[in-house]
Design an enzyme around this catalytic site. Structure first.
Site, PDB file in Angstrom:
ATOM      1  N   ASP A   1      10.172   9.485  17.727  1.00 58.40           N
ATOM      2  CA  ASP A   1      11.391   8.690  17.904  1.00 58.40           C
ATOM      3  C   ASP A   1      11.264   7.738  19.092  1.00 58.40           C
ATOM      4  OD1 ASP A   1      11.824  10.464  20.147  1.00 58.40           O
ATOM      5  OD2 ASP A   1      12.507  11.940  18.667  1.00 58.40           O
TER       6      ASP A   1
ATOM      7  N   ASN B   1      13.107  15.298  20.410  1.00 57.97           N
ATOM      8  CA  ASN B   1      14.213  16.248  20.223  1.00 57.97           C
ATOM      9  C   ASN B   1      13.892  17.399  19.282  1.00 57.97           C
ATOM     10  OD1 ASN B   1      14.098  14.781  17.915  1.00 57.97           O
ATOM     11  ND2 ASN B   1      16.287  14.304  17.802  1.00 57.97           N
TER      12      ASN B   1
ATOM     13  N   ASP C   1       5.076  -8.228   7.753  1.00 56.63           N
ATOM     14  CA  ASP C   1       4.571  -7.395   6.668  1.00 56.63           C
ATOM     15  C   ASP C   1       4.313  -8.226   5.403  1.00 56.63           C
ATOM     16  OD1 ASP C   1       4.246  -4.494   5.917  1.00 56.63           O
ATOM     17  OD2 ASP C   1       5.664  -5.078   4.375  1.00 56.63           O
TER      18      ASP C   1
ATOM     19  N   GLU D   1       0.600 -10.281   8.246  1.00 59.22           N
ATOM     20  CA  GLU D   1      -0.273  -9.432   7.448  1.00 59.22           C
ATOM     21  C   GLU D   1      -0.507 -10.189   6.148  1.00 59.22           C
ATOM     22  OE1 GLU D   1      -0.606  -5.037   5.419  1.00 59.22           O
ATOM     23  OE2 GLU D   1       1.229  -6.189   5.313  1.00 59.22           O
TER      24      GLU D   1
ATOM     25  N   ASP E   1       7.772  13.067  19.492  1.00 55.70           N
ATOM     26  CA  ASP E   1       9.099  13.555  19.112  1.00 55.70           C
ATOM     27  C   ASP E   1       9.809  14.096  20.350  1.00 55.70           C
ATOM     28  OD1 ASP E   1      11.308  14.720  17.940  1.00 55.70           O
ATOM     29  OD2 ASP E   1      10.193  16.489  17.230  1.00 55.70           O
TER      30      ASP E   1
ATOM     31  N   ASP F   1       8.059  -5.185  13.731  1.00 54.60           N
ATOM     32  CA  ASP F   1       7.558  -5.346  12.371  1.00 54.60           C
ATOM     33  C   ASP F   1       8.668  -6.023  11.567  1.00 54.60           C
ATOM     34  OD1 ASP F   1       5.945  -4.864  10.003  1.00 54.60           O
ATOM     35  OD2 ASP F   1       5.132  -3.137  11.076  1.00 54.60           O
TER      36      ASP F   1
ATOM     37  N   HIS G   1      -1.968   1.650  10.539  1.00 48.18           N
ATOM     38  CA  HIS G   1      -1.312   2.767   9.845  1.00 48.18           C
ATOM     39  C   HIS G   1      -1.632   2.790   8.349  1.00 48.18           C
ATOM     40  CE1 HIS G   1       1.079  -0.689   9.021  1.00 48.18           C
ATOM     41  NE2 HIS G   1       1.778  -0.033   8.118  1.00 48.18           N
ATOM     42  N   ASP G   2      -2.320   1.778   7.838  1.00 50.30           N
ATOM     43  CA  ASP G   2      -2.678   1.745   6.417  1.00 50.30           C
ATOM     44  C   ASP G   2      -4.158   2.054   6.192  1.00 50.30           C
ATOM     45  OD1 ASP G   2      -0.110   0.927   5.684  1.00 50.30           O
ATOM     46  OD2 ASP G   2      -0.616  -1.192   5.915  1.00 50.30           O
TER      47      ASP G   2
ATOM     48  N   ASP H   1      12.890  17.599  16.174  1.00 54.75           N
ATOM     49  CA  ASP H   1      13.147  17.591  14.725  1.00 54.75           C
ATOM     50  C   ASP H   1      11.866  17.319  13.926  1.00 54.75           C
ATOM     51  OD1 ASP H   1      12.740  14.924  15.174  1.00 54.75           O
ATOM     52  OD2 ASP H   1      14.629  14.237  14.289  1.00 54.75           O
TER      53      ASP H   1
END
Ligand code: GLC
Ligand code: CA
Length: 562
Positions: free
Chosen positions: A33, A27, A203, A259, A25, A102, A335-336, A29
């Site tokens: 990013d 900034n 995907d 995928e 990150d 992706d 990520h899954d 928040d």
């Protein structure tokens, strides 16, 4: 003949997957990013990877963290702007790193302009962009359950019809039968290719062609039917991909990986055929699903550990059967999936580093293109969920609501145990950069809690330790770049009956690579390296060995000429 098959850069590359929300990150928040990625490109250069696969960065209401796209030609506000994207792409290219996007085109967000139009009326020009059906006996058109719990059909009050969503109700499935949908998708892909991106990770691409009869599916979880046999590898999927290949992919120099949920070896030979009429390779799921359904609590949910012999049988089969016909992708993590070292290795302080290196050796010496998921190169581990409020993933949260709260078929502590074992959020905790607050991921409040072990496990500590998992991955990547047998050698299984050692050879002309990995925390007898012709050691996670044995989680790789 030096090589059995055509050489290609995407066969020689190592890919690193970034899940932007959790990477860095810039900034404060609390959300990773694009600028955060750009800043850390030198770190990836140091690791030595060739390609980044970027999980979705397009405009999205984030029902499924960007896998629900509302505008394919804009950047998600949380992640920055198109200028930030261009800067990241240029900087990566300057460093010799390619970027693969992706591509999520089985479905869009329900906030995409096409769907906003489509739901307006039965005769809207965009109606056929999605899959609409009349009710059956006043209810859903069939028994299909969504991958994220509940029915796969949502009633739309406006017209009294149901639309299909294989994932959340905010992810309506596109109707690929409609030629206009295909041409919109191909135009959009061309637009990104013209921008200079280097490929697509597609995907759930195996799901774009549905059985036109939409039959009821076999029982999925005692509540709904599984759509899989009627949505995965459907009747026109290869036709669509060949069209995509002709109209877009073949016009650029790209890496493409599909995928492919539910893909069999026979199907993979078509998707990733060596003639190149569809894709370069697919992600198959058999080895990460190497758990018998009877070991599951409900649906996919389990807390059982998969066994090495089952995993080996699956991976060996893929290695042998695709030889010369199609190209493999190699992965433990994404990520899954939960964190590889926790799922397949041993994440206790004693064995975490050793077993992470062992798993890496076992995979990276196989034939195919290896994928590393962010943090895997640090040996990042699963986290702990003390309640559903710790979860962010729509899949876990919805499963909890359905099975624990609504239907009361699973006790709360059992469900949480399953989450600790396999929830997708395990992979989504922030990247651990250093030992400062929030692991150096953000100066604000992270959107998902940092794994509390970041003080010991982080990139800064890894870079300062020559024995770290990081430098081991760096070496594996370098070896792949330097030694052709690692990329092109034919795979040959060894010790297939061993309950504890995963071993194999790779052969290219006169060169032989011998790989043996002990998947257990006990020493195991192994004589593969004792013979005079065994050659010299290329890499191992131990400095000292014991003759005739592999030490706990030991991995050894030898190269020899015959
Ligand atoms: C793929 C993605 C996953 C997403 C799903 C729906 O499986 O990898 O993260 O939730 O598709 O797009
Ligand atoms: Ca941010």
């Amino acid at each position: 003949m030096a090589y059995q098959e055509k050489q290609a850069w995407w066969k020689e590359s190592v890919i690193y997957q970034i899940y932007p929300r959790s990477f860095a990150d810039s900034n404060g928040d609390g959300i990773g990013d694009l600028e955060g990625i750009t800043t850390h490109l030198p770190y990836l250069k140091e690791l030595g990877i060739d390609v980044i696969w970027l999980s979705p960065v397009y405009q999205s209401p984030n029902d499924d963290n960007g896998y629900d796209i509302s505008d394919y030609r804009n950047i998600m506000k949380d992640f920055g702007t198109m200028e930030d994207f261009d800067r990241m792409l240029n900087r990566a290219h300057e460093l010799g790193i390619r970027i693969v996007m992706d591509l999520v085109v089985n479905h869009t967000s329900d906030e995409h302009a096409w769907f906003v139009e489509s739901r307006k009326s039965k005769d809207n020009p965009y109606r056929d962009y999605y899959i609409w059906k009349e009710p059956r006996d006043g209810k859903e058109p069939n028994n299909w359950g969504s991958c994220f719990s509940g029915s796969a059909w949502e009633l739309d009050e406006q017209t009294g019809m149901y639309y299909l969503h294989c994932f959340s109700r905010k992810q309506p499935d596109l109707n690929w039968e409609n030629e206009k949908v295909r041409s919109e998708v191909f135009d959009m892909m061309t637009w990104w290719c013209e921008k200079g991106i280097d490929g697509f990770r597609m995907d759930v691409i195996s799901m774009i062609s549905k059985d036109p009869a939409f039959p009821d599916g076999p029982d999925m979880d005692g509540i709904y039917g599984a759509p899989d046999p009627y949505v995965c590898n459907g009747p026109r999927v290869h036709e669509y991909l060949q069209e995509m290949n002709r109209k877009v992919l073949s016009r650029y120099d790209l890496l493409t990986v599909g995928e492919a949920a539910g893909v069999t070896i026979e199907e993979a030979k078509k998707y990733a055929n060596a003639d190149g009429t569809e894709l370069n390779m697919v992600f198959q799921f058999e080895h990460v699903n190497a758990i018998h359904p009877s070991q599951c609590v409900v649906g996919k949910w389990t807390y059982q550990k998969p066994q090495m012999p089952d995993i080996r049988a699956i991976l060996n089969k893929w290695q042998l059967e695709l030889e010369g016909k199609a190209w493999n992708s190699l992965y433990w993590d994404n990520h899954d999936q939960p964190r590889a070292v926790s799922r397949f290795g041993d994440d206790s302080p004693e064995y975490r580093v050793l077993s992470a290196k062992m798993l890496a050796s076992c995979l990276h010496m196989m034939k195919g293109t290896p994928y590393i998921y962010q943090g895997e190169e640090l040996g990042m581990t699963n986290t702990h969920f003390s309640g559903v409020e710790d979860c962010r993933d729509i899949e876990a949260v919805n499963a909890y609501r359905q099975y624990v709260e609504d239907h009361k078929v699973v006790p709360k502590d059992i469900m949480l145990r399953c989450f600790d074992a396999i929830s997708r959020d395990n992979a989504r905790t922030p990247m651990q950069w250093n030992g400062s607050k929030n692991a150096g991921f953000t100066t604000g409040t992270p959107w998902i809690s940092v794994n509390p072990n970041y003080r010991e496990i982080n990139a800064e500590a890894a870079l300062a330790d020559p024995d770290s998992v990081f430098y081991y991955y760096q070496k594996l990547i370098r070896l792949r770049h330097e030694i052709p047998v690692i990329v092109y050698g034919v795979f040959e299984p060894l010790l297939e009956d061993s309950p504890s050692i995963y071993a194999y050879r790779r052969i290219l002309d006169n060169t032989v690579l011998t790989v043996a990995c002990n998947w257990t925390s006990c020493s195991q007898p192994c004589d593969l390296f004792e013979d005079q012709n065994a050659g010299r050691e290329l890499i191992s996670n131990y400095d000292k060995h014991e003759e005739g044995y592999l030490l706990p989680f030991e991995a050894r790789v030898f190269i020899s000429e015959r």
